[in-house]
Design an enzyme around this catalytic site. Sequence first.
Site, short mmCIF file in Angstrom:
data_model
loop_
_atom_site.label_atom_id
_atom_site.label_comp_id
_atom_site.label_asym_id
_atom_site.label_seq_id
_atom_site.Cartn_x
_atom_site.Cartn_y
_atom_site.Cartn_z
CE1 TYR A 224 112.23 55.77 51.09
CE2 TYR A 224 112.98 56.15 48.85
CZ TYR A 224 112.00 56.25 49.82
OH TYR A 224 110.80 56.84 49.53
CE LYS B 5 107.58 68.56 57.14
NZ LYS B 5 106.39 69.47 57.26
CG ASP C 133 104.50 70.21 54.60
OD1 ASP C 133 105.49 70.88 54.25
OD2 ASP C 133 103.96 70.35 55.72
CG ASP D 71 110.04 57.52 46.00
OD1 ASP D 71 109.52 57.44 44.87
OD2 ASP D 71 110.06 56.56 46.80
CG ASP E 179 105.53 58.25 42.14
OD1 ASP E 179 106.46 58.21 41.31
OD2 ASP E 179 105.02 57.23 42.64
#
Length: 371
Positions: A143, A194, A227, A251, A255
């Site tokens: 970000y 990852k 994932d 993030d 959620d």
Amino acid sequence: MASNKKLLVLPGDGIGPEVMREVRRVVDWMDRRRAVGFDIEEGLVGGSAIEAEGNPCPDATVAKAKAADAVLFGSVGGPKWDSLPFEQRPELGILRLRKDLGLFANLRPALVLDPLVDASSLKADIVRGVDIMVVRESTGGIYFGEPRGIEVLANGKRRGFDTDVYHEDEIIRVARVAFDLARKRRNKVTSVEKANVMQSGRLWRAVVGAVGKAEYPDVELEHMYADNCAMQLCIKPKQFDVILGSNLFGDVLSDLAAALTGSIGMLPSATLGAIDAVTGKRHALYEPIHGSAPDIAGKGIANPCAQILSFAMLLRWSFGLEDDAKLLETAVEKVLAGGLRTADIMQTGMARVGTSVMGEAVIRELDKLAA
Ligand code: NAD
């Protein structure tokens, strides 16, 4: 006698001031009972600061935040300011505070309270008892990484790009937050990345592994691809204690973990800075995960629990008042067990109440618990 704790309260916009009013009652209640009181200041942030000062995060607010022991934040934003250019928007208020206070570790608990187990979209037996803390790195990664942008290529087509970049020191400090938290919980950290396809992920895995081995050999550390973590959260969420991730993966996964609990109106969060080597203090900001909810602002129906539970986190992490934090969390749970519900968590057979009745009920439970 110990000195008072300095608390900065920033109600913000929309339902922010409405739910913060209920927290003020809790603060007053605690103040009456405790040897250590609270010195409370209020400040302007977001749209209300734009109206008063033409700036979503005035310097005076930043100065007050730096001087405070902890900041309790409401929420900012609303349609009135949606058409402003990006650099003037209310949401920059929280971004500036995070940046200026160096708040790099975002803590988001996903706790399924027994009375709300049916509010989850997953089956009750899968989510009952879920108690996860997601630690998200919040000042680095994709970000903020450079280069980033949208460029026009020679053939006239556009190309968008971002950079996921982490310095090992950024990984070390947030990893320590996660390991320290795990020690106070069930002693397990799941670090996600990852590493199979990203270089920054390879470094993340190596550095977290090294910190764990050298400094926290007593804490169980598991590495998981992000994932797979998303899938595991839906299949077997109870396997997790603390989940540690980069800005991007933290993030998304926080959620997802929040969604397991069923209601945005119930979820608090904290963002912590580094511990000052001299004073031993750290900057910290506490806020609900929800926004200013303009669709229900002014109606007196917002759920104040996320803001109240943010204050409980503040008591625990900034003031070391574990017993008071627990007392407050228990009071909220008892109110729900007694059948009161705000509209967002309403269930058949329960009693629907507004913001202030919910706040009053929490105070009543506190009275009973303390009697
Ligand atoms: P939101 O969280 O404000 O609302 C999403 C939905 O959840 C709405 O239907 C709302 O009514 C409901 N809701 C939220 N909190 C609730 C509560 N306590 N009780 C009952 N219902 C609740 O998200 P949004 O609609 O995407 O954003 C609204 C504004 O808030 C925007 O301006 C956005 O930028 C801002 N925002 C601010 C923050 C922050 O201050 N940290 C965070 C998220 C969004």
